[in-house]
Write an enzyme that holds these catalytic residues in place. Sequence first.
Site, PDB file in Angstrom:
ATOM      1  N   CYS A 247       0.631  -1.281   0.189  1.00 17.15           N
ATOM      2  CA  CYS A 247       0.132  -0.083   0.083  1.00 17.15           C
ATOM      3  C   CYS A 247       0.891   1.203  -0.112  1.00 17.15           C
ATOM      4  O   CYS A 247       1.507   1.534  -0.996  1.00 17.15           O
ATOM      5  CB  CYS A 247      -1.092  -0.051   1.189  1.00 17.15           C
ATOM      6  SG  CYS A 247      -2.450   1.114   1.021  1.00 17.15           S
ATOM      7  N   HIS A 332      -3.862  -5.555   0.067  1.00 18.05           N
ATOM      8  CA  HIS A 332      -3.525  -6.020   1.291  1.00 18.05           C
ATOM      9  C   HIS A 332      -3.693  -7.461   1.681  1.00 18.05           C
ATOM     10  O   HIS A 332      -4.704  -8.020   1.642  1.00 18.05           O
ATOM     11  CB  HIS A 332      -4.470  -5.377   2.464  1.00 18.05           C
ATOM     12  CG  HIS A 332      -4.331  -3.946   2.834  1.00 18.05           C
ATOM     13  ND1 HIS A 332      -3.368  -3.629   3.663  1.00 18.05           N
ATOM     14  CD2 HIS A 332      -4.750  -2.729   1.978  1.00 18.05           C
ATOM     15  CE1 HIS A 332      -3.450  -2.106   3.764  1.00 18.05           C
ATOM     16  NE2 HIS A 332      -4.186  -1.673   2.729  1.00 18.05           N
ATOM     17  N   GLU A 334      -2.577  -9.197   3.871  1.00 19.49           N
ATOM     18  CA  GLU A 334      -2.718  -9.469   5.216  1.00 19.49           C
ATOM     19  C   GLU A 334      -4.091  -9.231   5.555  1.00 19.49           C
ATOM     20  O   GLU A 334      -4.443  -9.380   7.033  1.00 19.49           O
ATOM     21  CB  GLU A 334      -1.791  -8.763   6.122  1.00 19.49           C
ATOM     22  CG  GLU A 334      -2.126  -7.318   6.783  1.00 19.49           C
ATOM     23  CD  GLU A 334      -2.471  -6.184   5.503  1.00 19.49           C
ATOM     24  OE1 GLU A 334      -2.949  -5.211   5.552  1.00 19.49           O
ATOM     25  OE2 GLU A 334      -1.745  -6.712   4.421  1.00 19.49           O
TER      26      GLU A 334
END
Length: 357
Positions: A247, A332, A334
Amino acid sequence: MKAFLILEDGTVFTGTSIGANKEVISEIVFNTSMTGYLEVLTDPSYAGQAVTMTYPLIGNYGICRADMESLKCWHDGFIVRELSRVPSNFRSEYSIQQFLIENDIPGISGIDTRALTKILREKGTMNGMITTNENYDLSVIIPRIKEFKAKKVVEKVTCKEKQVLKGSGYKVALMDFGAKKNIARSLNERGCEVTIYPALTTAEEILSANPDGIMLSNGPGDPKECVSIIREVKKLYDSNVPIFAICLGHQLMALATGADTHKLKYGHRGANHPVKDLQTGRVYISSQNHGYVVDEATLDPQIAKPAFINVNDKTNEGLSYIGKNIFTVQFHPEACAGPQDTDYLFDRFIDMMGGAK
């Protein structure tokens, strides 16, 4: 109590006050996730923004502290169609209303969030005010709203001192630009010892610890404002240490190596964004939260090449760096509450550092 959302174009929505009873001016954005509102509320990347949830009912499964992505809520405000007052979930500890009050976050419910989202999509992200003052004067308020700009938000959300998550595997230095907890957790679960550094830590300090790999985290704001951080990221690029960036970290690495970024009309925020791996042709569903994007036209082909692309609008979603053990993604991997389609990228990072220990 009545509350009002006033946009900089003069549009006014009338609803009910939720959370803290205070006035706030912020950038108004929207998130299309159906679940994961607590993870959204505690994502530091939202610092300087008030978030509209497009899903009509928010708060129905309550608040579970274990699901928080940071220690507090970073939003300026929270905007929903309907706020559930009575959560139903065996893990729930208390209601979202209590959570908003505890974190001093004002909000508004009972407005047409679909109409608000259509305005933001058609006109672009804009500033707005949440207020309970029924005697507002638009001629006075609108100029104030237009003047708002979130500043130094990375410095606001980063950790204040170095932290270490012990592990028996590779040593990873995590640059905290507003890192979600699950980045460090995803590395730690793979055996890595993760040292989390404040955003303004120098490259010299990080490299002197001889890490096996470096992680550049997500974070809030305009990447071009991070001038001193970009200089340090360039030094990390010049080292031979493997780097994985997510990001804001992805954007900072691009800026550090001569590329440019620009602001999207209304950004990507949600848990259903399709991204295509340009090497394999496979499409993954990803979680995203960003208002800025790397401009592929400004990439030096001798430095980096596109690795992922957004299937919807064809914007860049990842880069692979030529002759370097460096790859970066805009989305993302995660993600919590999900989807977790791309968490294999952490395994790729482990392989870059030398494979499983």
